[in-house]
Enzyme design. Structure first.
Site, PDB file in Angstrom:
ATOM      1  N   SER A  24      -3.263  -8.168  10.919  1.00 55.66           N
ATOM      2  CA  SER A  24      -3.452  -8.373  12.363  1.00 55.66           C
ATOM      3  C   SER A  24      -2.532  -9.426  12.976  1.00 55.66           C
ATOM      4  O   SER A  24      -2.588  -9.657  14.185  1.00 55.66           O
ATOM      5  CB  SER A  24      -4.908  -8.731  12.663  1.00 55.66           C
ATOM      6  OG  SER A  24      -5.709  -7.572  12.606  1.00 55.66           O
ATOM      7  N   LYS A  27      -0.743  -8.173  15.976  1.00 55.19           N
ATOM      8  CA  LYS A  27      -1.209  -8.250  17.373  1.00 55.19           C
ATOM      9  C   LYS A  27      -0.492  -9.347  18.152  1.00 55.19           C
ATOM     10  O   LYS A  27      -0.514  -9.334  19.390  1.00 55.19           O
ATOM     11  CB  LYS A  27      -2.720  -8.466  17.400  1.00 55.19           C
ATOM     12  CG  LYS A  27      -3.514  -7.294  16.828  1.00 55.19           C
ATOM     13  CD  LYS A  27      -5.010  -7.506  16.951  1.00 55.19           C
ATOM     14  CE  LYS A  27      -5.793  -6.315  16.409  1.00 55.19           C
ATOM     15  NZ  LYS A  27      -5.883  -6.304  14.932  1.00 55.19           N
ATOM     16  N   SER A  84      -9.457 -10.006  17.542  1.00 57.52           N
ATOM     17  CA  SER A  84      -8.560  -9.183  16.744  1.00 57.52           C
ATOM     18  C   SER A  84      -9.025  -7.731  16.729  1.00 57.52           C
ATOM     19  O   SER A  84      -8.991  -7.055  15.702  1.00 57.52           O
ATOM     20  CB  SER A  84      -8.448  -9.716  15.310  1.00 57.52           C
ATOM     21  OG  SER A  84      -7.295  -9.199  14.685  1.00 57.52           O
TER      22      SER A  84
END
Length: 425
Positions: A24, A27, A84
């Site tokens: 993640s 992101k 997230s």
């Protein structure tokens, strides 16, 4: 990887160029492009995004979006940054580029433009996929760009919790944020293939350190290692060092610079005063014609005459603004004040000042160039040149207090000095 964020100096690295699964941390790029798209008018934080079946079906962590649901982009950004949320990240990508595949291609192009030479993206959320890889060095670079390129948005990464529209969500990085003094971001990541990843940033006494870890064995051990690396960074970093901001990448948008500029260079017409129509119309016409001939002319750096010296309490130059070439024939020599009548309603009595210049011509050019590169906050403002004892003042007026303050913050992020004026009128 550990760097001094102020200068970009590497203070420690080990296997920093190994291509691994970023999870993640991905992101961070999804959000970087969201901030970029909002800045350039591709999309607004208030845009209502319709959630696709593809986005709604992403596995956890997720916000719980439903196919067909509409939600403001700002809530998707908060959910992706803080919780997230995979469904939110996918929805952001689809809203900006039309499909997650197209958005992933833009992510990779942007990574290359930022100098992230060993990074390739295949999705907006970071779940394991063939070819979706990055490095500790590249993610550290991205973290530094997030801090310097989008200071108005950076605070979202330090929020322990936030309103994501549907519900309040907690930060996946809240343990480090709560335990490490000065920590204010940035992003965690975990998949079974990646392990526990983290890009962390902290500031103490004017020093800012960014540390990145890939492949931690648990949240606790990863956080402990990051804390050690941050401590190492603060020990090794000099107390004083010149801040060297990373260079922003050229804006490519969806269809390249030409498309983005063509869109932004044609704001809606505003009424002009009877005594000065020819000057403003000539300026606008000349700029539009000149830019249509050469996109490079619209983004070339200004080489302007230095402004008239001012007292120390008054900020001045705007020479860092990219220049738009305006033919001399387009600038009238008549002593006319270029300003549209200001409304007396809505609290729009504030403005900003970009300094004092030797000639009206120069002040008008600074205003025009600034309006083109900062159209997001200055689109509704009015350009005004005022003759004074020290020269010709370059002002934007007809703004609310909040809008004037925001414009100055955004210009400051571009290294353009300005100060608010108000109330006007």
């Amino acid at each position: 990887m550990v760097i001094d964020a102020r200068s970009g100096e590497v203070l420690h690295s080990r296997n920093a160029d190994a291509r691994l699964h970023p999870a993640s941390l991905t992101k961070m790029m999804t959000l970087y492009i969201a901030f970029q798209a909002a800045e350039h008018g591709e999309i607004s934080m208030d845009t209502m995004v319709t959630i696709s079946h593809n986005a709604a079906s992403e596995p956890p962590s997720k916000l719980g979006l439903r196919a067909g649901q509409k939600i403001a982009l700002r809530y998707l950004v908060r959910a992706a940054a803080v919780k997230s949320a995979n469904d939110a990240a996918t929805a952001i990508g689809e809203a900006i580029s039309g499909s997650e595949t197209a958005f992933a291609e833009r992510m990779t192009r942007t990574a290359q433009a930022l100098g992230m030479t060993r990074t390739t993206f295949r999705n907006a959320h970071g779940l394991t996929q063939s070819g979706h890889l990055s490095t500790a060095r590249d993610m550290t670079t991205l973290g530094r760009h997030l801090f310097y390129d989008y200071p108005d948005y950076y605070n979202i990464f330090s929020r322990r919790s936030t309103d994501a529209g549907m519900t309040m969500v907690n930060n996946t990085n809240r343990r480090l944020l709560g335990a490490y003094r000065g920590a204010d971001g940035i992003k965690t990541g975990y998949t079974s293939a990646a392990g526990f990843n983290l890009v962390a940033s902290a500031e103490r006494g004017g020093e800012r350190i960014i540390a990145t870890v890939f492949g931690g064995r648990s949240t606790a051990s990863r956080n402990a290692r990051v804390a050690e690396l941050l401590d190492m960074g603060f020990d090794r970093a000099p107390s004083r060092v010149a801040v060297v901001r990373p260079a922003r990448p050229a804006y490519a948008g969806q269809g390249g610079v030409a498309v983005a500029l063509a869109r932004s260079l044609r704001p809606q017409s505003r009424p002009l005063p009877a005594e000065a129509p020819a000057l403003d119309v000539a300026l606008a016409s000349a700029v539009a014609e000149d830019v249509s001939r050469s996109v490079d002319a619209a983004v070339a750096l200004a080489v302007a005459t230095p402004p008239v010296p001012r007292p120390a309490t008054h900020l001045a130059s705007a020479t860092a603004v990219p220049e738009v070439t305006v033919p001399d024939s387009a600038i009238s020599s008549a002593e006319l004040e270029v300003v549209t009548r200001i409304s007396t309603s809505g609290g729009r009595h504030w403005g900003i000042n970009l300094g004092s210049y030797n000639s009206r011509h120069q002040a008008e050019r600074v205003l025009l160039k600034t309006a083109l590169v900062e159209i997001g906050t200055l689109d509704d403002a009015l350009r005004k040149v005022v003759a004074g004892r020290s020269g010709y003042e370059a002002n934007f007026v007809g703004m609310t207090q909040d809008r004037a303050a925001l414009a100055c913050r955004r210009l400051a992020a571009r290294d353009v000095e300005c100060q608010t004026l108000g109330p006007q009128g």
